[in-house]
Enzyme design. Sequence first.
Site, PDB file in Angstrom:
ATOM      1  N   ASN A   9      -2.131 -31.533 -25.875  1.00 20.51           N
ATOM      2  CA  ASN A   9      -1.445 -32.779 -25.553  1.00 20.51           C
ATOM      3  C   ASN A   9      -1.863 -33.192 -24.144  1.00 20.51           C
ATOM      4  OD1 ASN A   9       0.341 -34.834 -25.005  1.00 20.51           O
ATOM      5  ND2 ASN A   9       2.187 -33.565 -25.056  1.00 20.51           N
ATOM      6  N   TRP A  10      -2.756 -34.163 -24.083  1.00 23.98           N
ATOM      7  CA  TRP A  10      -3.288 -34.578 -22.772  1.00 23.98           C
ATOM      8  C   TRP A  10      -2.304 -35.444 -21.994  1.00 23.98           C
ATOM      9  CZ3 TRP A  10      -9.077 -36.291 -23.938  1.00 23.98           C
ATOM     10  CH2 TRP A  10      -9.768 -35.190 -24.476  1.00 23.98           C
ATOM     11  N   LYS A  11      -1.245 -35.873 -22.641  1.00 27.68           N
ATOM     12  CA  LYS A  11      -0.260 -36.764 -22.003  1.00 27.68           C
ATOM     13  C   LYS A  11      -0.971 -37.978 -21.372  1.00 27.68           C
ATOM     14  CE  LYS A  11       2.763 -32.829 -21.620  1.00 27.68           C
ATOM     15  NZ  LYS A  11       3.835 -32.141 -20.951  1.00 27.68           N
ATOM     16  N   HIS A  94       8.323 -35.872 -28.804  1.00 28.87           N
ATOM     17  CA  HIS A  94       8.107 -35.010 -27.639  1.00 28.87           C
ATOM     18  C   HIS A  94       9.285 -35.189 -26.676  1.00 28.87           C
ATOM     19  CE1 HIS A  94       6.462 -33.409 -23.927  1.00 28.87           C
ATOM     20  NE2 HIS A  94       5.612 -32.730 -24.683  1.00 28.87           N
ATOM     21  N   GLU A  96       9.426 -35.564 -23.632  1.00 30.37           N
ATOM     22  CA  GLU A  96       9.246 -36.634 -22.625  1.00 30.37           C
ATOM     23  C   GLU A  96       9.541 -38.000 -23.240  1.00 30.37           C
ATOM     24  OE1 GLU A  96       5.329 -35.400 -21.453  1.00 30.37           O
ATOM     25  OE2 GLU A  96       6.219 -33.602 -20.566  1.00 30.37           O
ATOM     26  N   GLU A 164       9.457 -26.643 -28.311  1.00 23.83           N
ATOM     27  CA  GLU A 164       9.113 -26.749 -26.898  1.00 23.83           C
ATOM     28  C   GLU A 164      10.395 -26.780 -26.065  1.00 23.83           C
ATOM     29  OE1 GLU A 164       4.912 -28.540 -26.390  1.00 23.83           O
ATOM     30  OE2 GLU A 164       6.367 -30.149 -26.361  1.00 23.83           O
ATOM     31  N   GLY A 170       5.576 -27.677 -18.502  1.00 19.90           N
ATOM     32  CA  GLY A 170       4.998 -28.072 -17.219  1.00 19.90           C
ATOM     33  C   GLY A 170       5.571 -27.325 -16.028  1.00 19.90           C
ATOM     34  N   SER A 210       4.060 -24.346 -21.151  1.00 24.74           N
ATOM     35  CA  SER A 210       3.327 -23.466 -20.232  1.00 24.74           C
ATOM     36  C   SER A 210       2.469 -22.416 -20.936  1.00 24.74           C
ATOM     37  CB  SER A 210       4.296 -22.814 -19.242  1.00 24.74           C
ATOM     38  OG  SER A 210       4.939 -23.807 -18.458  1.00 24.74           O
ATOM     39  N   GLY A 231      -0.092 -28.327 -23.121  1.00 27.87           N
ATOM     40  CA  GLY A 231      -0.162 -29.493 -22.244  1.00 27.87           C
ATOM     41  C   GLY A 231      -1.186 -29.284 -21.144  1.00 27.87           C
ATOM     42  N   GLY A 232      -0.731 -28.867 -19.973  1.00 29.20           N
ATOM     43  CA  GLY A 232      -1.579 -28.755 -18.787  1.00 29.20           C
ATOM     44  C   GLY A 232      -2.897 -28.035 -19.030  1.00 29.20           C
TER      45      GLY A 232
END
Length: 252
Positions: A9-11, A94, A96, A164, A170, A210, A231-232
Amino acid sequence: MPNTVIAGNWKMNRDSAEAVELARSVKVGLTKVVGAEVVLCPPAIFLIGVRDAVHGSPVKVGAQNMHWEDSGAFTGEISPVMLSGVCDYVILGHSERRQFFGETDKLVNQKVESALQHGLRPIMCVGETLAEREGGQAGSVIERQVRVGLADIIDITGLIVAYEPIWAIGTGRAATPEIAAEIMGGPIRETLRVMFSTVADEVSILYGGSVNPGNVASFMCQDPIHGALVGGASLQADQFVEIVKLAAAAVK
Ligand code: PGA
Protein backbone atom coordinates in the site's frame (compact mmCIF):
# COMPACT_ATOMS: atom_id res chain seq x y z
CA MET A 1 -5.88 -23.43 1.94
CA PRO A 2 -6.11 -19.68 1.22
CA ASN A 3 -3.48 -18.16 -1.06
CA THR A 4 -0.52 -16.26 0.32
CA VAL A 5 -0.97 -12.60 -0.60
CA ILE A 6 1.54 -9.78 -0.12
CA ALA A 7 0.14 -6.36 -1.00
CA GLY A 8 2.02 -3.07 -0.96
CA ASN A 9 0.00 0.00 0.00
CA TRP A 10 1.93 3.00 -1.29
CA LYS A 11 -0.61 5.43 0.18
CA MET A 12 -0.12 9.03 -1.08
CA ASN A 13 3.55 8.69 -1.98
CA ARG A 14 5.87 8.87 -5.00
CA ASP A 15 5.63 10.86 -8.25
CA SER A 16 4.86 9.27 -11.61
CA ALA A 17 8.47 8.49 -12.61
CA GLU A 18 9.24 7.09 -9.16
CA ALA A 19 6.09 4.97 -9.21
CA VAL A 20 7.03 3.35 -12.51
CA GLU A 21 10.61 2.85 -11.33
CA LEU A 22 9.45 1.24 -8.07
CA ALA A 23 7.07 -1.08 -9.93
CA ARG A 24 9.80 -2.06 -12.42
CA SER A 25 12.24 -2.82 -9.64
CA VAL A 26 9.69 -5.02 -7.88
CA LYS A 27 8.99 -6.85 -11.13
CA VAL A 28 12.70 -7.47 -11.76
CA GLY A 29 13.28 -8.51 -8.15
CA LEU A 30 10.50 -11.07 -8.21
CA THR A 31 11.06 -12.78 -11.56
CA LYS A 32 11.77 -16.14 -9.93
CA VAL A 33 9.41 -15.96 -6.98
CA VAL A 34 6.44 -18.27 -6.89
CA GLY A 35 4.01 -19.14 -4.15
CA ALA A 36 2.67 -15.69 -3.33
CA GLU A 37 0.20 -13.34 -4.98
CA VAL A 38 1.93 -9.96 -5.13
CA VAL A 39 -0.13 -6.79 -5.43
CA LEU A 40 1.05 -3.19 -5.78
CA CYS A 41 -1.44 -0.50 -4.75
CA PRO A 42 -0.20 2.88 -6.00
CA PRO A 43 -2.11 6.17 -5.92
CA ALA A 44 -4.96 5.97 -8.45
CA ILE A 45 -3.32 8.34 -10.90
CA PHE A 46 -0.40 5.91 -11.29
CA LEU A 47 -2.45 2.72 -11.68
CA ILE A 48 -2.09 2.60 -15.45
CA GLY A 49 1.63 3.38 -15.41
CA VAL A 50 2.25 0.73 -12.77
CA ARG A 51 0.07 -1.79 -14.59
CA ASP A 52 2.11 -1.23 -17.74
CA ALA A 53 5.39 -1.42 -15.81
CA VAL A 54 4.59 -4.86 -14.35
CA HIS A 55 3.04 -6.21 -17.56
CA GLY A 56 4.27 -9.69 -18.41
CA SER A 57 5.01 -10.55 -14.78
CA PRO A 58 2.84 -12.17 -12.10
CA VAL A 59 2.77 -8.89 -10.15
CA LYS A 60 -0.77 -7.54 -9.89
CA VAL A 61 -2.14 -4.06 -9.32
CA GLY A 62 -4.74 -2.73 -6.90
CA ALA A 63 -6.40 0.58 -6.06
CA GLN A 64 -6.48 2.09 -2.57
CA ASN A 65 -10.14 3.11 -2.58
CA MET A 66 -13.19 3.44 -4.84
CA HIS A 67 -16.78 4.70 -4.93
CA TRP A 68 -19.53 2.08 -4.94
CA GLU A 69 -21.61 3.49 -7.80
CA ASP A 70 -20.83 2.72 -11.46
CA SER A 71 -20.95 6.39 -12.53
CA GLY A 72 -22.59 9.68 -11.68
CA ALA A 73 -22.18 13.10 -10.09
CA PHE A 74 -19.54 12.20 -7.52
CA THR A 75 -16.77 14.73 -8.08
CA GLY A 76 -13.33 13.38 -7.41
CA GLU A 77 -14.36 9.74 -7.13
CA ILE A 78 -13.38 6.67 -9.15
CA SER A 79 -15.87 3.91 -9.87
CA PRO A 80 -15.50 0.13 -9.86
CA VAL A 81 -16.26 0.11 -13.59
CA MET A 82 -13.30 2.40 -14.21
CA LEU A 83 -11.02 0.31 -12.02
CA SER A 84 -12.05 -3.05 -13.37
CA GLY A 85 -10.43 -2.31 -16.73
CA VAL A 86 -7.16 -1.41 -15.07
CA CYS A 87 -6.58 -3.42 -11.89
CA ASP A 88 -7.74 -6.57 -10.11
CA TYR A 89 -7.72 -5.59 -6.43
CA VAL A 90 -8.93 -2.69 -4.31
CA ILE A 91 -8.13 -1.84 -0.69
CA LEU A 92 -11.35 -0.86 1.08
CA GLY A 93 -12.01 0.49 4.57
CA HIS A 94 -8.38 1.24 5.37
CA SER A 95 -8.21 2.82 8.83
CA GLU A 96 -6.92 6.06 7.30
CA ARG A 97 -10.09 6.21 5.17
CA ARG A 98 -12.18 5.53 8.26
CA GLN A 99 -10.26 8.03 10.41
CA PHE A 100 -9.69 10.95 8.00
CA PHE A 101 -12.58 10.56 5.54
CA GLY A 102 -15.35 9.37 7.81
CA GLU A 103 -15.83 5.95 6.26
CA THR A 104 -18.19 3.82 8.32
CA ASP A 105 -18.69 0.07 8.42
CA LYS A 106 -21.88 0.57 6.40
CA LEU A 107 -20.08 2.54 3.70
CA VAL A 108 -17.33 -0.07 3.56
CA ASN A 109 -20.07 -2.66 3.12
CA GLN A 110 -21.44 -0.86 0.05
CA LYS A 111 -17.97 -0.63 -1.44
CA VAL A 112 -17.08 -4.28 -0.78
CA GLU A 113 -20.33 -5.48 -2.30
CA SER A 114 -19.84 -3.29 -5.35
CA ALA A 115 -16.21 -4.38 -5.82
CA LEU A 116 -17.19 -8.06 -5.73
CA GLN A 117 -20.01 -7.48 -8.20
CA HIS A 118 -17.54 -5.89 -10.60
CA GLY A 119 -15.01 -8.70 -10.34
CA LEU A 120 -12.53 -6.72 -8.26
CA ARG A 121 -10.92 -8.44 -5.27
CA PRO A 122 -11.53 -6.28 -2.20
CA ILE A 123 -8.88 -6.18 0.52
CA MET A 124 -11.22 -5.19 3.35
CA CYS A 125 -9.29 -3.68 6.26
CA VAL A 126 -10.36 -3.98 9.88
CA GLY A 127 -8.54 -2.97 13.05
CA GLU A 128 -8.98 -1.55 16.53
CA THR A 129 -7.55 1.61 18.09
CA LEU A 130 -5.15 1.47 21.02
CA ALA A 131 -7.91 2.69 23.35
CA GLU A 132 -10.21 -0.10 22.16
CA ARG A 133 -7.48 -2.69 22.71
CA GLU A 134 -6.64 -1.37 26.15
CA GLY A 135 -10.33 -1.30 26.99
CA GLY A 136 -10.62 -5.01 26.14
CA GLN A 137 -12.82 -4.34 23.11
CA ALA A 138 -10.50 -5.42 20.29
CA GLY A 139 -12.39 -8.66 19.59
CA SER A 140 -15.86 -7.09 19.59
CA VAL A 141 -14.76 -4.15 17.41
CA ILE A 142 -13.25 -6.49 14.83
CA GLU A 143 -16.28 -8.78 14.92
CA ARG A 144 -18.55 -5.78 14.23
CA GLN A 145 -16.37 -4.47 11.40
CA VAL A 146 -16.44 -7.87 9.69
CA ARG A 147 -20.15 -8.48 10.33
CA VAL A 148 -21.34 -5.06 9.15
CA GLY A 149 -18.70 -4.76 6.43
CA LEU A 150 -19.94 -7.97 4.82
CA ALA A 151 -23.66 -7.71 5.69
CA ASP A 152 -26.08 -8.92 3.01
CA ILE A 153 -23.32 -9.98 0.65
CA ILE A 154 -24.19 -13.34 -0.86
CA ASP A 155 -21.01 -14.30 -2.69
CA ILE A 156 -17.65 -13.43 -1.14
CA THR A 157 -15.53 -15.24 -3.74
CA GLY A 158 -12.34 -13.22 -4.12
CA LEU A 159 -12.58 -11.43 -0.79
CA ILE A 160 -9.39 -10.77 1.18
CA VAL A 161 -9.48 -9.42 4.75
CA ALA A 162 -6.60 -7.46 6.29
CA TYR A 163 -6.27 -7.14 10.05
CA GLU A 164 -4.48 -3.86 10.71
CA PRO A 165 -4.45 -2.76 14.34
CA ILE A 166 -4.41 1.04 14.11
CA TRP A 167 -1.75 1.36 16.80
CA ALA A 168 0.62 -0.72 14.66
CA ILE A 169 0.26 1.23 11.42
CA GLY A 170 3.24 3.41 10.54
CA THR A 171 4.47 3.32 14.13
CA GLY A 172 7.24 0.75 13.84
CA ARG A 173 5.41 -1.05 16.63
CA ALA A 174 4.00 -4.17 14.97
CA ALA A 175 1.56 -6.41 16.81
CA THR A 176 3.11 -9.60 18.08
CA PRO A 177 2.40 -12.57 15.80
CA GLU A 178 0.41 -14.09 18.67
CA ILE A 179 -1.86 -11.03 19.05
CA ALA A 180 -2.43 -10.93 15.30
CA ALA A 181 -3.12 -14.67 15.10
CA GLU A 182 -5.57 -14.47 17.99
CA ILE A 183 -7.71 -11.85 16.23
CA MET A 184 -7.36 -13.40 12.79
CA GLY A 185 -8.10 -16.97 13.84
CA GLY A 186 -10.74 -15.76 16.32
CA PRO A 187 -13.13 -12.89 15.61
CA ILE A 188 -12.28 -12.60 11.91
CA ARG A 189 -12.33 -16.25 10.86
CA GLU A 190 -15.17 -17.16 13.22
CA THR A 191 -17.39 -14.32 12.04
CA LEU A 192 -16.67 -15.27 8.42
CA ARG A 193 -17.64 -18.87 9.19
CA VAL A 194 -20.88 -17.87 10.90
CA MET A 195 -21.80 -15.69 7.93
CA PHE A 196 -20.52 -17.72 4.99
CA SER A 197 -20.05 -21.29 6.21
CA THR A 198 -17.27 -23.25 4.48
CA VAL A 199 -16.61 -20.59 1.82
CA ALA A 200 -15.13 -18.58 4.70
CA ASP A 201 -12.13 -20.89 4.77
CA GLU A 202 -11.05 -19.76 1.28
CA VAL A 203 -10.62 -16.15 2.38
CA SER A 204 -6.98 -15.06 2.77
CA ILE A 205 -6.48 -13.03 5.93
CA LEU A 206 -3.49 -10.67 5.94
CA TYR A 207 -1.71 -8.91 8.76
CA GLY A 208 -0.80 -5.23 8.35
CA GLY A 209 1.01 -2.77 10.58
CA SER A 210 4.78 -2.13 10.51
CA VAL A 211 5.56 -5.30 8.54
CA ASN A 212 9.22 -5.40 7.46
CA PRO A 213 11.78 -7.97 6.30
CA GLY A 214 12.76 -8.60 9.91
CA ASN A 215 9.33 -9.61 11.17
CA VAL A 216 7.37 -10.97 8.20
CA ALA A 217 8.45 -14.60 8.67
CA SER A 218 7.28 -14.59 12.30
CA PHE A 219 3.80 -13.58 11.15
CA MET A 220 3.74 -16.11 8.33
CA CYS A 221 4.56 -18.92 10.78
CA GLN A 222 1.16 -18.44 12.41
CA ASP A 223 -1.56 -20.66 10.94
CA PRO A 224 -4.30 -18.00 10.70
CA ILE A 225 -2.03 -15.55 8.82
CA HIS A 226 -1.86 -15.82 5.02
CA GLY A 227 0.11 -12.76 4.06
CA ALA A 228 0.70 -9.10 4.68
CA LEU A 229 -0.49 -5.63 3.75
CA VAL A 230 2.69 -3.58 3.76
CA GLY A 231 2.79 0.21 3.94
CA GLY A 232 6.11 1.97 4.55
CA ALA A 233 8.33 -0.97 3.60
CA SER A 234 6.56 -1.31 0.23
CA LEU A 235 8.03 2.03 -0.86
CA GLN A 236 11.52 0.51 -1.03
CA ALA A 237 11.72 -2.10 -3.79
CA ASP A 238 14.48 -4.10 -2.11
CA GLN A 239 12.59 -4.30 1.18
CA PHE A 240 9.32 -5.23 -0.46
CA VAL A 241 10.96 -7.89 -2.63
CA GLU A 242 12.65 -9.31 0.46
CA ILE A 243 9.31 -9.41 2.30
CA VAL A 244 7.70 -11.34 -0.57
CA LYS A 245 10.58 -13.81 -0.73
CA LEU A 246 10.58 -14.40 3.02
CA ALA A 247 6.79 -14.79 3.08
CA ALA A 248 6.78 -17.24 0.16
CA ALA A 249 9.53 -19.27 1.83
CA ALA A 250 7.66 -19.33 5.15
CA VAL A 251 4.40 -20.66 3.76
CA LYS A 252 3.20 -23.56 5.85
P1 PGA B 1 2.73 0.31 7.62
O1 PGA B 1 1.29 0.53 6.97
O2 PGA B 1 3.30 -0.97 7.07
O3 PGA B 1 3.52 1.52 7.20
O4 PGA B 1 2.55 0.24 9.10
C1 PGA B 1 0.42 -0.54 6.76
C2 PGA B 1 -0.88 -0.06 6.15
O5 PGA B 1 -1.37 1.02 6.52
O6 PGA B 1 -1.47 -0.76 5.30
